[in-house]
Write a protein that holds these residues in place. Structure first.
Motif, PDB file in Angstrom:
ATOM      1  N   PRO A 106       0.942  -1.117   0.137  1.00 18.45           N
ATOM      2  CA  PRO A 106      -0.005   0.003  -0.033  1.00 18.45           C
ATOM      3  C   PRO A 106       0.788   1.343  -0.089  1.00 18.45           C
ATOM      4  N   ARG A 107       0.504   2.277  -0.645  1.00 18.03           N
ATOM      5  CA  ARG A 107       1.073   3.490  -0.764  1.00 18.03           C
ATOM      6  C   ARG A 107      -0.080   4.700  -0.323  1.00 18.03           C
ATOM      7  N   CYS A 108      -1.220   4.364  -0.103  1.00 22.60           N
ATOM      8  CA  CYS A 108      -1.958   5.329   0.670  1.00 22.60           C
ATOM      9  C   CYS A 108      -3.191   4.325   1.123  1.00 22.60           C
ATOM     10  N   ALA A 109      -3.913   5.123   2.257  1.00 23.31           N
ATOM     11  CA  ALA A 109      -4.779   4.343   3.224  1.00 23.31           C
ATOM     12  C   ALA A 109      -5.994   5.128   3.634  1.00 23.31           C
ATOM     13  N   VAL A 110      -6.900   4.934   3.865  1.00 19.99           N
ATOM     14  CA  VAL A 110      -8.052   5.621   4.525  1.00 19.99           C
ATOM     15  C   VAL A 110      -8.709   4.648   5.539  1.00 19.99           C
ATOM     16  N   MET A 111      -8.866   5.188   6.875  1.00 19.54           N
ATOM     17  CA  MET A 111      -9.116   4.524   7.901  1.00 19.54           C
ATOM     18  C   MET A 111     -10.377   5.374   8.449  1.00 19.54           C
ATOM     19  N   THR A 112     -11.347   4.707   8.957  1.00 15.52           N
ATOM     20  CA  THR A 112     -12.583   5.082   9.626  1.00 15.52           C
ATOM     21  C   THR A 112     -12.534   4.229  10.977  1.00 15.52           C
ATOM     22  N   VAL A 113     -12.485   5.245  11.971  1.00 14.75           N
ATOM     23  CA  VAL A 113     -12.864   4.593  13.105  1.00 14.75           C
ATOM     24  C   VAL A 113     -13.626   5.607  14.161  1.00 14.75           C
ATOM     25  N   GLY A 114     -14.349   5.286  14.860  1.00 11.10           N
ATOM     26  CA  GLY A 114     -15.190   6.165  15.926  1.00 11.10           C
ATOM     27  C   GLY A 114     -15.798   7.176  14.550  1.00 11.10           C
ATOM     28  N   ASP A 115     -15.806   8.419  14.989  1.00 10.86           N
ATOM     29  CA  ASP A 115     -16.406   9.456  13.982  1.00 10.86           C
ATOM     30  C   ASP A 115     -15.097  10.173  13.060  1.00 10.86           C
ATOM     31  N   PHE A 116     -14.096   9.409  13.209  1.00  4.18           N
ATOM     32  CA  PHE A 116     -12.917   9.955  12.515  1.00  4.18           C
ATOM     33  C   PHE A 116     -12.329   9.302  11.164  1.00  4.18           C
ATOM     34  N   LEU A 117     -12.332   9.919  10.102  1.00  7.49           N
ATOM     35  CA  LEU A 117     -11.705   9.554   8.855  1.00  7.49           C
ATOM     36  C   LEU A 117     -10.282   9.964   8.866  1.00  7.49           C
ATOM     37  N   VAL A 118      -9.149   8.963   8.636  1.00  3.89           N
ATOM     38  CA  VAL A 118      -7.866   9.536   8.878  1.00  3.89           C
ATOM     39  C   VAL A 118      -7.207   8.988   7.560  1.00  3.89           C
ATOM     40  N   CYS A 119      -6.624   9.766   6.757  1.00  5.04           N
ATOM     41  CA  CYS A 119      -5.896   9.433   5.646  1.00  5.04           C
ATOM     42  C   CYS A 119      -4.359   9.284   5.586  1.00  5.04           C
ATOM     43  N   GLY A 120      -3.770   8.360   5.229  1.00  2.00           N
ATOM     44  CA  GLY A 120      -2.302   8.430   5.306  1.00  2.00           C
ATOM     45  C   GLY A 120      -1.761   8.000   4.173  1.00  2.00           C
ATOM     46  N   GLY A 121      -0.282   8.195   4.136  1.00  2.00           N
ATOM     47  CA  GLY A 121       0.439   7.850   2.697  1.00  2.00           C
ATOM     48  C   GLY A 121       0.184   9.171   1.781  1.00  2.00           C
ATOM     49  N   VAL A 122       0.543   9.041   0.556  1.00  4.01           N
ATOM     50  CA  VAL A 122       0.458   9.921  -0.498  1.00  4.01           C
ATOM     51  C   VAL A 122      -0.670   9.734  -1.271  1.00  4.01           C
ATOM     52  N   PRO A 123      -1.680  10.420  -1.228  1.00 10.35           N
ATOM     53  CA  PRO A 123      -3.164  10.343  -2.288  1.00 10.35           C
ATOM     54  C   PRO A 123      -2.652   9.897  -3.795  1.00 10.35           C
ATOM     55  N   GLY A 124      -2.872   8.976  -3.970  1.00 11.44           N
ATOM     56  CA  GLY A 124      -2.358   8.511  -5.440  1.00 11.44           C
ATOM     57  C   GLY A 124      -3.887   8.813  -6.466  1.00 11.44           C
ATOM     58  N   PRO A 125      -3.643   8.060  -7.671  1.00 11.95           N
ATOM     59  CA  PRO A 125      -4.665   7.952  -8.485  1.00 11.95           C
ATOM     60  C   PRO A 125      -6.175   7.340  -7.991  1.00 11.95           C
ATOM     61  N   SER A 126      -6.064   6.556  -7.069  1.00 10.66           N
ATOM     62  CA  SER A 126      -7.208   5.853  -6.366  1.00 10.66           C
ATOM     63  C   SER A 126      -7.738   6.506  -5.077  1.00 10.66           C
ATOM     64  N   ALA A 127      -6.980   7.635  -4.794  1.00  5.21           N
ATOM     65  CA  ALA A 127      -7.363   8.326  -3.386  1.00  5.21           C
ATOM     66  C   ALA A 127      -8.939   8.692  -3.293  1.00  5.21           C
ATOM     67  N   ALA A 128      -9.396   9.378  -4.462  1.00  4.95           N
ATOM     68  CA  ALA A 128     -10.920   9.855  -4.399  1.00  4.95           C
ATOM     69  C   ALA A 128     -11.699   8.482  -4.546  1.00  4.95           C
TER      70      ALA A 128
END
Length: 260
Positions: free
Chosen positions: A45-67
């Motif tokens: 993985p180069r980028c990831a999106v985590m949802t936990v509780g009411d939080f959305l946390v984005c890690g790594g560098v947003p690439g072509p699949s980020a949206a």
């Protein structure tokens, strides 16, 4: 293509979130298996999106699949989320949902001194503190201002196993409190609330001091991340060290019309 990681695989994405200065308890809870996790590649993985509780946390560098990752993570969601990530991530998020940007304040994971917390509690301002157990758990679920103390737990038994908290009573009536918003192996993320008609009296600081002491007595770290300047001031009074502001946004339940 993004892939949903199984909980046992989540350690593979830890480096993507290593740049976060705050959100210690929230990130730990997510990486330990709470919430959901999407990434652009199941093995590297180069980028990831985590949802936990009411939080959305984005890690790594947003690439072509980020949206697409963001769209998938928020698909069908009607609630308001708190999104945290780089400015580049928030720019992509703004193409997927309507957002309202604002700063958050990160704090060091180092814990306040117990002696300092006890000194704060030496002037209780007429408050008494009760542990958040038994019938108080259900009471919090029924109160809009206190709900977040227990909202991230499956049921009362789950909260009793993993969570903790205190309520501040004035003349026998709850007016403020602090709880473990999310729990992880090391400890918990602190959630502090004061009833609207009792704000500005220092009750949040007192409640948090009592709750953090209770966490320390259990051998738990109590992590702090501030959503606003008032919360940051409370943290500094308690003895946490501020690391500065970082970008965040409130995610509104309004989707953008985009092609992913």
């Amino acid at each position: 293509m993004q892939a949903a990681f199984r909980p046992e695989d989540r350690r593979a994405v830890e480096p993507l979130f290593a740049g976060f200065r705050g959100l210690h308890g929230i990130l730990a809870a997510g990486l330990e298996g709470q919430g959901s996790l999407l990434t652009d590649h199941p093995l590297q993985p180069r980028c990831a999106v985590m949802t936990v509780g009411d939080f959305l946390v984005c890690g790594g560098v947003p690439g072509p699949s980020a949206a697409h990752l963001l769209w998938e993570a928020l698909r069908g969601e009607k609630r308001v989320w708190e999104a945290c990530g780089s400015d580049d991530w928030l720019a992509v998020l703004g193409r997927v949902r309507r957002i309202c940007r604002h700063p958050r304040w990160a704090f060091d994971a180092a814990q306040p001194e117990d002696a300092h917390l006890r000194n704060i509690l030496s002037e209780p301002r007429g408050l008494t503190f009760v542990p958040l157990t038994g019938a108080w758990i259900g009471w919090c679920r029924a109160q809009a201002w206190a709900r977040d103390f227990v909202a991230c737990y499956r049921d009362d038994d789950d909260f009793m196993r993993r969570g903790l908290g205190v309520l501040a009573l004035l003349d026998g009536e709850p007016v403020a409190g602090a709880g473990a918003y999310l729990a992880c192996r090391q400890g918990c993320e602190v959630q502090v609330q004061t009833r609207e008609d009792c704000q500005g009296r220092g009750y949040a600081t007192l409640s948090a001091a009592a709750m953090i002491l209770a966490a320390h007595e259990r051998g738990m770290f109590a992590f702090w991340d501030a959503a606003n300047a008032a919360s940051a001031r409370v943290a500094e009074k308690l003895g946490y060290r501020c690391l500065g502001a970082y970008p965040a946004a409130m995610v509104l339940p309004v989707a953008r019309s985009i092609v992913i």
